[in-house]
Design a protein around this motif. Structure first.
Motif, short mmCIF file in Angstrom:
data_model
loop_
_atom_site.label_atom_id
_atom_site.label_comp_id
_atom_site.label_asym_id
_atom_site.label_seq_id
_atom_site.Cartn_x
_atom_site.Cartn_y
_atom_site.Cartn_z
N SER A 40 14.16 22.95 38.44
CA SER A 40 14.71 23.81 37.79
C SER A 40 16.49 25.01 37.47
O SER A 40 16.38 25.10 38.79
CB SER A 40 13.98 25.26 37.42
OG SER A 40 14.79 26.78 36.68
N THR A 42 17.17 27.22 36.91
CA THR A 42 17.19 28.50 36.99
C THR A 42 16.81 29.06 38.74
O THR A 42 17.25 29.93 39.04
CB THR A 42 16.04 29.07 36.50
OG1 THR A 42 16.85 28.97 34.41
CG2 THR A 42 16.08 31.07 35.89
N ARG A 82 20.40 27.99 20.85
CA ARG A 82 20.22 29.46 21.76
C ARG A 82 21.50 28.76 22.37
O ARG A 82 20.99 27.66 23.21
CB ARG A 82 19.13 29.41 22.62
CG ARG A 82 19.03 30.54 23.85
CD ARG A 82 17.15 30.26 23.99
NE ARG A 82 17.60 30.60 25.83
CZ ARG A 82 16.86 32.08 26.33
NH1 ARG A 82 16.36 32.95 25.08
NH2 ARG A 82 17.60 33.08 27.03
#
Ligand SMILES: C=C(O[C@@H]1C=C(C(=O)O)C=C[C@H]1O)C(=O)O
Length: 190
Positions: A40, A42, A82
């Protein structure tokens, strides 16, 4: 920059040429490590900063490009889009655009209700998630994204590297593009 000002940049879009990753082309070893990282993003950014945040440029149902439809193997002409900027200690490190075909959305609302929670927290917590079709792109220093990064708080304007990959979930596929902005540690050794 306020949320309202950021929303004026949506949809930013990302029109570029993508090419499959070839190890020898990836500029610097450090950049290759970021582009090839299968974990990930993030989680990786959070390891680099005290204060991580997701600032949403916008989320909406928009027309998919032919390339996006092809990558997602969908006949859906529209999808949920998004776009966010991932900030580390108040500096913009990543611009990300996620495209979700309507068929994938049909299985649950979570993807449309993220808000300022990072998408990765959902994707990497989904049993059976598979990431594939990783491609890279390289934008010139005068690309609109490089110019906008300055408006978002980047220290400088420069050429930018990015990647996109397909996430396959039980509900269906989605396409995530991530552009590393000038302040990102991916450029640290250059
Ligand atoms: C896919 C991940 O999620 C990150 C967060 C995103 C978001 O909140 O929209 C989009 C792309 C990623 O940079 C990840 O953490 O790897």
């Amino acid at each position: 920059m306020s949320k309202q000002e950021l929303s004026r940049h949506f949809p930013f879009g990302l029109t570029t040429q993508w090419s499959p990753i070839k190890q020898q082309d990836l500029h610097s070893v450090r950049m290759a490590d970021w582009l090839l990282d299968s974990t990930s993003l993030t989680a990786r950014l959070k390891r680099h900063c005290q204060d991580f945040s997701v600032r949403v440029l916008g989320e909406s149902y928009l027309a998919l490009s032919a390339d996006e439809q092809s990558q997602l193997a969908t006949a859906d002409s529209e999808g949920f889009v998004r776009e966010v900027i991932l900030f580390c200690d108040d500096k913009p490190w990543v611009f990300a655009r996620t495209v979700v075909p309507l068929a994938t959305l049909s299985q649950g609302q979570e993807l449309q209700q993220l808000g300022e929670r990072p998408l990765g927290a959902l994707l990497f917590a989904t049993p059976g998630m598979v990431r594939d079709a990783v491609e890279v792109t390289h934008l010139a220093a005068d690309h609109p994204l490089s110019k906008s990064a300055l408006l978002w708080g980047a220290d400088k304007q420069r050429d930018l590297w990015g990647r996109r990959s397909r996430f396959l979930l039980p509900a269906g596929a989605l396409l995530v593009s991530e552009m590393f902005l000038p302040d990102c540690a991916a450029y640290a050794e250059e």
